[in-house]
Design an enzyme around this catalytic site. Structure first.
Site, PDB file in Angstrom:
ATOM      1  N   ASP A  33      31.642   5.160 -21.762  1.00 29.93           N
ATOM      2  CA  ASP A  33      31.523   5.511 -22.797  1.00 29.93           C
ATOM      3  C   ASP A  33      30.357   6.259 -22.798  1.00 29.93           C
ATOM      4  O   ASP A  33      29.894   6.456 -23.651  1.00 29.93           O
ATOM      5  CB  ASP A  33      31.999   4.779 -23.926  1.00 29.93           C
ATOM      6  CG  ASP A  33      31.113   3.653 -24.679  1.00 29.93           C
ATOM      7  OD1 ASP A  33      30.313   3.483 -24.183  1.00 29.93           O
ATOM      8  OD2 ASP A  33      31.644   3.033 -25.487  1.00 29.93           O
ATOM      9  N   SER A  34      28.960   5.581 -22.135  1.00 36.63           N
ATOM     10  CA  SER A  34      27.921   6.938 -22.216  1.00 36.63           C
ATOM     11  C   SER A  34      28.203   7.991 -21.929  1.00 36.63           C
ATOM     12  O   SER A  34      27.594   8.961 -22.457  1.00 36.63           O
ATOM     13  CB  SER A  34      26.773   6.014 -20.917  1.00 36.63           C
ATOM     14  OG  SER A  34      27.066   5.701 -19.717  1.00 36.63           O
TER      15      SER A  34
ATOM     16  N   ASP B 251      35.616   1.647 -19.452  1.00 37.87           N
ATOM     17  CA  ASP B 251      34.652   0.821 -20.819  1.00 37.87           C
ATOM     18  C   ASP B 251      35.226   1.288 -21.926  1.00 37.87           C
ATOM     19  O   ASP B 251      35.978   2.535 -21.518  1.00 37.87           O
ATOM     20  CB  ASP B 251      33.162   1.778 -20.494  1.00 37.87           C
ATOM     21  CG  ASP B 251      32.365   1.359 -21.915  1.00 37.87           C
ATOM     22  OD1 ASP B 251      32.822   0.003 -22.436  1.00 37.87           O
ATOM     23  OD2 ASP B 251      31.090   1.881 -22.260  1.00 37.87           O
TER      24      ASP B 251
ATOM     25  N   LYS C  21      36.460  -2.273 -20.044  1.00 35.28           N
ATOM     26  CA  LYS C  21      35.314  -3.520 -20.137  1.00 35.28           C
ATOM     27  C   LYS C  21      35.437  -3.385 -22.137  1.00 35.28           C
ATOM     28  O   LYS C  21      36.043  -2.036 -21.929  1.00 35.28           O
ATOM     29  CB  LYS C  21      33.869  -3.617 -20.121  1.00 35.28           C
ATOM     30  CG  LYS C  21      32.254  -3.643 -21.069  1.00 35.28           C
ATOM     31  CD  LYS C  21      31.438  -3.277 -20.696  1.00 35.28           C
ATOM     32  CE  LYS C  21      30.652  -1.718 -20.672  1.00 35.28           C
ATOM     33  NZ  LYS C  21      30.677  -1.495 -22.164  1.00 35.28           N
TER      34      LYS C  21
ATOM     35  N   GLU D  65      33.959  -4.183 -25.753  1.00 29.97           N
ATOM     36  CA  GLU D  65      32.988  -4.602 -27.050  1.00 29.97           C
ATOM     37  C   GLU D  65      32.811  -5.064 -27.790  1.00 29.97           C
ATOM     38  O   GLU D  65      34.020  -5.068 -28.625  1.00 29.97           O
ATOM     39  CB  GLU D  65      31.478  -3.316 -27.514  1.00 29.97           C
ATOM     40  CG  GLU D  65      31.423  -2.566 -26.470  1.00 29.97           C
ATOM     41  CD  GLU D  65      30.444  -1.684 -26.876  1.00 29.97           C
ATOM     42  OE1 GLU D  65      29.833  -1.606 -28.146  1.00 29.97           O
ATOM     43  OE2 GLU D  65      30.136  -0.232 -25.915  1.00 29.97           O
TER      44      GLU D  65
ATOM     45  N   GLU E  79      22.943  -6.863 -23.713  1.00 24.65           N
ATOM     46  CA  GLU E  79      22.532  -5.467 -23.501  1.00 24.65           C
ATOM     47  C   GLU E  79      21.027  -5.709 -24.493  1.00 24.65           C
ATOM     48  O   GLU E  79      21.511  -6.265 -26.427  1.00 24.65           O
ATOM     49  CB  GLU E  79      23.532  -4.766 -24.326  1.00 24.65           C
ATOM     50  CG  GLU E  79      22.844  -2.888 -24.336  1.00 24.65           C
ATOM     51  CD  GLU E  79      23.820  -1.471 -24.553  1.00 24.65           C
ATOM     52  OE1 GLU E  79      25.025  -1.673 -24.214  1.00 24.65           O
ATOM     53  OE2 GLU E  79      22.960  -0.423 -25.152  1.00 24.65           O
TER      54      GLU E  79
HETATM   55  O1  KIV Z   1      28.483   2.906 -21.304  1.00 26.21           O
HETATM   56  C1  KIV Z   1      27.603   2.316 -20.920  1.00 26.21           C
HETATM   57  O2  KIV Z   1      27.773   3.237 -19.519  1.00 26.21           O
HETATM   58  C2  KIV Z   1      27.499   0.932 -21.006  1.00 26.21           C
HETATM   59  C3  KIV Z   1      26.456   0.402 -20.176  1.00 26.21           C
HETATM   60  C4  KIV Z   1      24.876   0.912 -19.963  1.00 26.21           C
HETATM   61  C5  KIV Z   1      27.000  -1.216 -19.921  1.00 26.21           C
HETATM   62  O3  KIV Z   1      28.474   0.197 -22.160  1.00 26.21           O
END
Ligand code: KIV
Length: 265
Positions: A45-46, A84, A113, A115, A183
């Site tokens: 989600d980055s 994510d 993924k 959180e 993280e």
């Molecule tokens: O959003 C993301 O890219 C991440 C990773 C860097 C772990 O959660």
């Protein structure tokens, strides 16, 4: 070329082999990252920040993540593709969590993924795994909790805090996650958790002793320049490459050098 699976990832920890995780957000980048031998390709989600220019990751929605998941999944043959899950896509209730995560699988992801840690999150993980959706957990600094954490703060700094993250990781493992991202925790905390848990740990600024490392690909390529975290390493300078190519193209168009005779019908 065997496809990376939940089992092959778990086996890597048993054999002591490290593995690599990189984010990707588009078809071509995903294809090259996969060809390079990356084991897990994460639609992080980055992408909210590095590809869409949002201020933080909480602004991205599940529909946007779906578009990028579809593109990345089309480019990847060998790596495991993990989406994510964004803020609020699994937090309200279990049926919504299963529907949103399951939709990413339908679009080509091999897992998701999620959180954080709570009794509710443990239940979500159990139900996702029961549904056939592999899950990676994410502990330590969890960006979706930015507002409650109060900033980008290193977690797990004391032995007590490291013990707490370890206890959470063990519960995530019992609930069914096949790996956990740690993280922004001190290296000693990353090491302690890695040595005391049987699922692989994926370091995102958690030091050298984790079973795997993850980076945002735009940091690795030197493409995103708004800020670079201390734990990221720049392997290239895509920003300069893009600037050089675009400047040269602009000059060539303006001076009449582009297109040439070879580039016309
Ligand atoms: O959003 C993301 O890219 C991440 C990773 C860097 C772990 O959660």
């Amino acid at each position: 070329m065997a496809k990376v699976t939940v089992n092959s990832i778990k086996n890597l920890k048993q054999s002591g082999e490290k593995f690599s995780v990189l984010t990707a957000y588009d078809y071509s980048t995903a294809k090259y990252i996969d060809e390079a031998g990356t084991d897990i390709v994460l639609i992080g989600d980055s992408l909210a920040m590095v590809a869409l220019g949002y201020e933080n990751t909480n602004s991205i929605g599940v529909d946007e993540m779906a578009i990028f998941t579809k593109a990345v999944a089309k480019g990847v043959k060998r790596a495991m593709v993990i989406t994510d899950m964004p803020f609020l896509s699994y937090h309200t209730d279990i049926p919504t969590a299963i529907k949103n995560c399951g939709n990413m699988i339908k679009l080509g992801a091999n897992g998701v993924k999620i959180e954080g840690f709570s009794d509710y999150i443990l239940e979500v993980i159990k139900r996702l795994v029961e549904t056939g959706i592999p899950v990676i957990g994410h502990l330590g600094f969890t960006p979706q909790f930015l507002n409650t954490i109060g900033g980008y703060k290193i977690q797990g700094k004391t032995q007590e805090a490291a013990e707490e993250i370890l206890a959470q990781a063990k519960k995530l493992e019992q609930a069914g996650v096949f790996a956990v991202v740690l993280e922004m925790v001190p290296e000693s905390c990353g090491k302690y958790i890695t040595e005391n848990i049987s699922i692989p740990t994926i370091s995102c600024g958690a030091g050298r002793f984790c079973d795997a490392q993850v980076l945002v690909s735009d940091d690795l390529f030197g493409k995103f320049s708004d800020f670079t975290p201390k734990f990221a390493r720049k392997y290239g300078d895509m920003k300069s490459l893009i600037l050089d190519c675009a400047k040269q193209y602009n000059e060539d168009v303006k001076s009449g050098k582009f297109p040439s005779e070879k580039e016309v019908f």
